[in-house]
Design an enzyme around this catalytic site. Structure first.
Site, PDB file in Angstrom:
ATOM      1  N   ASP A 169      51.654  23.961  11.542  1.00  0.00           N
ATOM      2  CA  ASP A 169      52.425  22.732  11.335  1.00  0.00           C
ATOM      3  C   ASP A 169      52.797  22.557   9.864  1.00  0.00           C
ATOM      4  O   ASP A 169      51.931  22.428   9.007  1.00  0.00           O
ATOM      5  CB  ASP A 169      51.604  21.527  11.795  1.00  0.00           C
ATOM      6  CG  ASP A 169      51.481  21.474  13.308  1.00  0.00           C
ATOM      7  OD1 ASP A 169      52.527  21.494  13.982  1.00  0.00           O
ATOM      8  OD2 ASP A 169      50.349  21.437  13.821  1.00  0.00           O
ATOM      9  N   MET A 184      58.333  20.433  10.489  1.00  0.00           N
ATOM     10  CA  MET A 184      58.599  18.991  10.560  1.00  0.00           C
ATOM     11  C   MET A 184      59.087  18.588   9.170  1.00  0.00           C
ATOM     12  O   MET A 184      58.425  17.865   8.420  1.00  0.00           O
ATOM     13  CB  MET A 184      57.312  18.247  10.940  1.00  0.00           C
ATOM     14  CG  MET A 184      56.974  18.417  12.419  1.00  0.00           C
ATOM     15  SD  MET A 184      55.246  18.096  12.784  1.00  0.00           S
ATOM     16  CE  MET A 184      54.566  19.706  12.389  1.00  0.00           C
ATOM     17  N   MET A 198      54.753  20.186   7.204  1.00  0.00           N
ATOM     18  CA  MET A 198      55.244  18.802   7.057  1.00  0.00           C
ATOM     19  C   MET A 198      55.641  18.533   5.611  1.00  0.00           C
ATOM     20  O   MET A 198      55.006  19.055   4.685  1.00  0.00           O
ATOM     21  CB  MET A 198      54.151  17.817   7.469  1.00  0.00           C
ATOM     22  CG  MET A 198      53.602  18.068   8.865  1.00  0.00           C
ATOM     23  SD  MET A 198      52.390  16.813   9.333  1.00  0.00           S
ATOM     24  CE  MET A 198      51.775  17.513  10.874  1.00  0.00           C
ATOM     25  N   SER A 227      46.496  24.832  17.279  1.00  0.00           N
ATOM     26  CA  SER A 227      47.158  24.339  16.067  1.00  0.00           C
ATOM     27  C   SER A 227      46.154  24.318  14.922  1.00  0.00           C
ATOM     28  O   SER A 227      45.138  23.614  14.969  1.00  0.00           O
ATOM     29  CB  SER A 227      47.701  22.923  16.294  1.00  0.00           C
ATOM     30  OG  SER A 227      48.065  22.381  15.037  1.00  0.00           O
ATOM     31  N   ASP A 264      53.410  19.834  22.655  1.00  0.00           N
ATOM     32  CA  ASP A 264      52.649  19.722  21.405  1.00  0.00           C
ATOM     33  C   ASP A 264      52.178  18.293  21.183  1.00  0.00           C
ATOM     34  O   ASP A 264      52.994  17.391  20.967  1.00  0.00           O
ATOM     35  CB  ASP A 264      53.556  20.166  20.247  1.00  0.00           C
ATOM     36  CG  ASP A 264      52.830  20.202  18.911  1.00  0.00           C
ATOM     37  OD1 ASP A 264      51.600  20.054  18.878  1.00  0.00           O
ATOM     38  OD2 ASP A 264      53.521  20.394  17.890  1.00  0.00           O
ATOM     39  N   HIS A 294      56.041  25.422  13.157  1.00  0.00           N
ATOM     40  CA  HIS A 294      56.695  24.163  13.556  1.00  0.00           C
ATOM     41  C   HIS A 294      57.078  23.404  12.293  1.00  0.00           C
ATOM     42  O   HIS A 294      56.230  22.857  11.597  1.00  0.00           O
ATOM     43  CB  HIS A 294      55.681  23.371  14.410  1.00  0.00           C
ATOM     44  CG  HIS A 294      56.149  22.035  14.858  1.00  0.00           C
ATOM     45  ND1 HIS A 294      55.305  21.108  15.446  1.00  0.00           N
ATOM     46  CD2 HIS A 294      57.384  21.445  14.836  1.00  0.00           C
ATOM     47  CE1 HIS A 294      55.984  20.019  15.739  1.00  0.00           C
ATOM     48  NE2 HIS A 294      57.247  20.195  15.383  1.00  0.00           N
ATOM     49  N   MET A 336      57.534  17.100  22.041  1.00  0.00           N
ATOM     50  CA  MET A 336      56.452  16.426  21.309  1.00  0.00           C
ATOM     51  C   MET A 336      55.841  15.365  22.223  1.00  0.00           C
ATOM     52  O   MET A 336      56.536  14.460  22.698  1.00  0.00           O
ATOM     53  CB  MET A 336      56.987  15.770  20.034  1.00  0.00           C
ATOM     54  CG  MET A 336      57.440  16.734  18.946  1.00  0.00           C
ATOM     55  SD  MET A 336      56.202  17.965  18.455  1.00  0.00           S
ATOM     56  CE  MET A 336      54.850  16.932  17.878  1.00  0.00           C
ATOM     57  N   HIS A 355      49.712  28.150  16.176  1.00  0.00           N
ATOM     58  CA  HIS A 355      50.695  27.113  15.865  1.00  0.00           C
ATOM     59  C   HIS A 355      50.421  26.592  14.452  1.00  0.00           C
ATOM     60  O   HIS A 355      49.307  26.179  14.133  1.00  0.00           O
ATOM     61  CB  HIS A 355      50.568  25.994  16.898  1.00  0.00           C
ATOM     62  CG  HIS A 355      51.589  24.921  16.788  1.00  0.00           C
ATOM     63  ND1 HIS A 355      52.863  25.048  17.309  1.00  0.00           N
ATOM     64  CD2 HIS A 355      51.546  23.697  16.215  1.00  0.00           C
ATOM     65  CE1 HIS A 355      53.540  23.942  17.077  1.00  0.00           C
ATOM     66  NE2 HIS A 355      52.761  23.099  16.405  1.00  0.00           N
TER      67      HIS A 355
HETATM   68  C1  DX5 Z   1      51.599  16.950  15.219  1.00  0.00           C
HETATM   69  C2  DX5 Z   1      51.579  18.451  15.227  1.00  0.00           C
HETATM   70  C3  DX5 Z   1      50.712  19.032  16.276  1.00  0.00           C
HETATM   71  C4  DX5 Z   1      49.242  18.723  16.077  1.00  0.00           C
HETATM   72  C5  DX5 Z   1      48.577  18.736  17.412  1.00  0.00           C
HETATM   73  O1  DX5 Z   1      52.568  16.532  14.329  1.00  0.00           O
HETATM   74  O2  DX5 Z   1      52.870  18.956  15.431  1.00  0.00           O
HETATM   75  O3  DX5 Z   1      50.905  20.422  16.381  1.00  0.00           O
HETATM   76  O4  DX5 Z   1      48.616  19.655  15.254  1.00  0.00           O
HETATM   77  O5  DX5 Z   1      47.286  18.279  17.246  1.00  0.00           O
HETATM   78  P1  DX5 Z   1      46.473  17.645  18.465  1.00  0.00           P
HETATM   79  O6  DX5 Z   1      46.366  18.700  19.518  1.00  0.00           O
HETATM   80  O7  DX5 Z   1      45.147  17.294  17.852  1.00  0.00           O
HETATM   81  O8  DX5 Z   1      47.239  16.445  18.940  1.00  0.00           O
HETATM   82 ZN    ZN Z   2      53.088  21.096  15.923  1.00  0.00          ZN
END
Ligand code: DX5
Ligand code: ZN
Length: 245
Positions: A56, A89, A58, A29, A198, A87, A158, A54
């Site tokens: 993220d 969010m 947000m 990620s 994840d 991903h 998650m 990956h």
């Molecule tokens: C959290 C993200 C994850 C995050 C994982 O909201 O969706 O993808 O980057 O990070 P680690 O592996 O550090 O928990």
């Molecule tokens: Zn993620």
């Protein structure tokens, strides 16, 4: 474990796996990477043999954090051939499907919790030629996915509350992975639907996540906050192939 993984791109390595042990895909990620040198960070995990990247996204509404959007995804696409697993969010994710398609997303995952018409949204992602995933928060039960399973390419369990990297793995995720694996098996969808997990995955728990039934592991801080991210990717794979922590 004998699972075929539809999103897999590492066919040669797969054949090297010892018989009977799980093959796994590793998705670093980028949230925990150094954003000032993203291309270099990507080189490192490529060298380690990462299968997916990956990404993220947000929005500060669905989760209490803001990250990146389509322009950054487009820049990432220009510096790697590894598929981008995006991903989302965000609320109203359907407003952005076309933007992320144009940016180069290969897999687009949306959250069950924000979708009034999940089936319609999944179809819309697939009609745009991307693979479609559904993510569920730690408090969302897997049985809610029953009717959408045949339509998706991946389910994202998650194992932290979404919003931040570097959080602690929530142990209840392990039983959710096992239950989901059983649901997928009973629906005879093992060859079609992947389980991605994840959040909070590190060297010390990656094997138990894989053994619970995951196909794809996301590691953010567990890779990018280690001294040698390339070596860590390899180590995760070796630990799982060896079947020993
Ligand atoms: C959290 C993200 C994850 C995050 C994982 O909201 O969706 O993808 O980057 O990070 P680690 O592996 O550090 O928990
Ligand atoms: Zn993620």
């Amino acid at each position: 474990m004998n699972k075929t993984q539809p999103i897999k791109i590492r066919q040669p390595e797969e054949s090297l796996l010892p018989k009977g042990l799980p093959s796994i895909q590793i998705a670093p990620s980028l949230l925990s990477a150094n954003f000032t040198i993203l291309a270099e960070e990507i080189r490192k995990v490529e060298e380690g043999g990462a299968d997916l990247l990956h990404v993220d996204v947000m929005d500060g509404h669905f989760v209490p954090n803001i990250t990146i959007g389509p322009p950054v995804v487009q820049s990432l696409k220009a510096v790697t051939r590894i598929p981008l697993d995006v991903h989302l969010m965000i609320e109203r994710p359907e407003n952005f499907f076309e933007d992320f398609r144009q940016a180069g997303a290969d897999i687009l995952t949306i959250h069950q919790e924000v979708c009034h018409h999940l089936h319609r949204s999944i179809q819309a992602i697939k009609e745009k030629g991307m693979k479609a995933g559904v993510a569920i928060n730690p408090s969302t039960p897997v049985h809610i996915l029953d009717c959408i399973l045949p339509d998706v390419d991946q389910i994202v369990i998650m194992s932290v509350n979404p919003g931040f990297g570097g959080q602690q793995f929530i142990p209840l995720a392990l039983s959710k992975i096992k239950n989901l694996r059983n649901m997928i098996r009973q629906a005879e969808l093992d060859n079609k639907v992947s389980i991605l997990v994840d959040g909070g995955i590190k060297l010390d728990n990656c094997l138990s996540v894989a053994q619970a039934g995951a196909d794809i592991l996301v590691l953010g801080s567990g890779i990018f906050h280690t001294p040698d991210p390339a070596a860590t990717v390899k180590q995760v794979r070796e630990l799982i192939e060896a079947g020993q922590p």
